[in-house]
Every structure is written in C-alpha cells, then in structure tokens.
Design a protein around this motif. Sequence first.
Motif: not given
Length: 313
Positions: A53-55, A89-90, A110-112, A119-122
């Motif tokens: 993830l690249t948020e 991912f969702q 899971i995050i890039d 971190l908030e997304t996961i």
Amino acid sequence: MMTMTPKQDTMAARQDTGQGTAKQGTARQQETTIRIPGLINDLTLMHVTDCHLTECDERETAAIREAARNRAKVFADQLDGGDTTLGIFQRFIDDSNEQQVDFTVFTGDIIDFPSQANLETIRAAYDRLNSPFLYTLGNHDWYFDGRFTDEVRAEAYPQFRDWISTTPGCDVRTVGGVKLIALDNSNYQVTREQFETIREAAALDEPYLLFMHIPMYLSGLVKDVVDKWKAPILMGASGWDPEVREAWQVRHQDESTGEFCRWLASPDSGNIRGIFCGHVHLNHTDAFREGRYQYVTASGYTSTSRLIRLIAD
C-alpha cells in the motif's frame, strides 16, 4: 525507500503439493491442502502478503510525499486499468470475511512504507476483519528512509504494537489444535530468543505452521529468485556478490540464523506442517525437509492470495 523496484511477476504459478488455483472475483487464489493426522476439525486459513500500500498525505514531508508518489507509480504501472493496491487489499479483507476463514495471516510488506495514512488504512481494514489474524512485518513495513538497519526497525516497532509482539518478534497462536507461529525475519535474521520461542513450541509435538516474510534459502528456489531480483534475497542464502549484498544492505548471517535454518531442515523441527512466506513476489513450493514444504505466495498487489485448507488425515 528501497532502491530496487519490483517487477511484474510473469512466471506461471507452480503447482503446490495438493494445490490448485481458484478464482475469487478478479483475484487469483492459490489453494494448498495439508493433511494433519488427528486433526479434530478441518480448518481454513487465508495467507496474504506483499500488498505494498502506498497511501500518503500532507502529514508527511514533501520528500516523503514525492517518494510515495514514485512508489505508487511503480505499482500502478503493473495493475489492470483503474485498479489500485488499496482496492486489491480491501478485496482480500472482503474475501476473508465472505469465505469465513478460521484465521487470516499477513506476512509483511502489506504497506510499502510506514506513513501515517498507510498505518491508518491497515488499522481500519483489520478492524473490519471477522477472523482472528496474525501480522508479521516485512522489510517495507518499516524501511522508510533508506537505512535498512536493526535500529530503524526497532524505532518503527511501536507503530505496530497493536498487531505484533515486539519481544521477541515472534507470535504464537493456537486454532483448532494447530499452532500458528508468525516470525519477524524482515532483516533476514532470526535472533536466539526467536529461535528458542519456536523450538519450545515445537517441542510439544503439536502440529504447527510457520509464517514469515522472507523465505528460507532452498536450492530449488534460489535460481528463480536470482533470475528475478539479481540477488539471492533469501534467509540463510549463500553466494552473495559483495557489492550486491552492500546494495541490498543485507548484513552477513548471524550464527543464530544459520542454526535456525539447519534446525528447520532437520527432524528436530518436530511436527511442522508447512512454512508460508512472501517477499520475492512469485509462487513457489519446495520441500525443506522430507514431506514438509515451504510455500511462497506471490505478491498481493497482483491480486494473489493463498487459501490453506487443513484437513484430518
């Protein structure tokens, strides 16, 4: 940020022992069946790895936001039109809930990078996951500023405290009489404390599965890995070119790591029923000791996950 960019995995999925491939919407779900003598109830687990993830948002510095945009483009160039790493991912979370799996395991990257938005997304995703879960770190979960060191990882650990064990970086859970062990080997090493935790769990002679980010070196795997990455990026690997090792910032193997790899490959590792990992962005299955297999799952951003069926023998 990692300087070596991942490439699209064009290699066809190898057939696992007792494995096929099922389709779940647009997802490619590898299926692995493991027979366990004496298992009371059949169990279903879902393995997800390397979603990258690249948020990122305005809370980060301009340099970090620019790096995040570049990393997002790396993955966007490899996805089907309109898809995103976040959307994929969702869907994995949705798939886990819809399939009513008994346990979900996330084995790192899971995050890039550990941005606040990532971190908030996961956190939000794990909050809506119906099954219990384990999450162990990959190198990208904590590798953010170009320094791939144990100190950087230790500094990042508090950000993941709700989901992982910081001491010794090794979580053990039991579901249906099977132990699930999540090992943080995201720096290519296993500490003495981690090794002892796993050895103690194995001594009980109960069936267990080991989940970790970086696969163990196996002769049948290393060629594919080197072909893809131009480096043997495996735990316990030999044959590193010194300049390549320096570029990847992988230090020489700790004594405890070598002992752990030899132990896994021997009958002393007890009633282990499989190793599950990611990191190298390809599907691969190979025996690490007689009748016991290491299953490498392809990167989640390619819409690939693994469904693990444990059934009574």
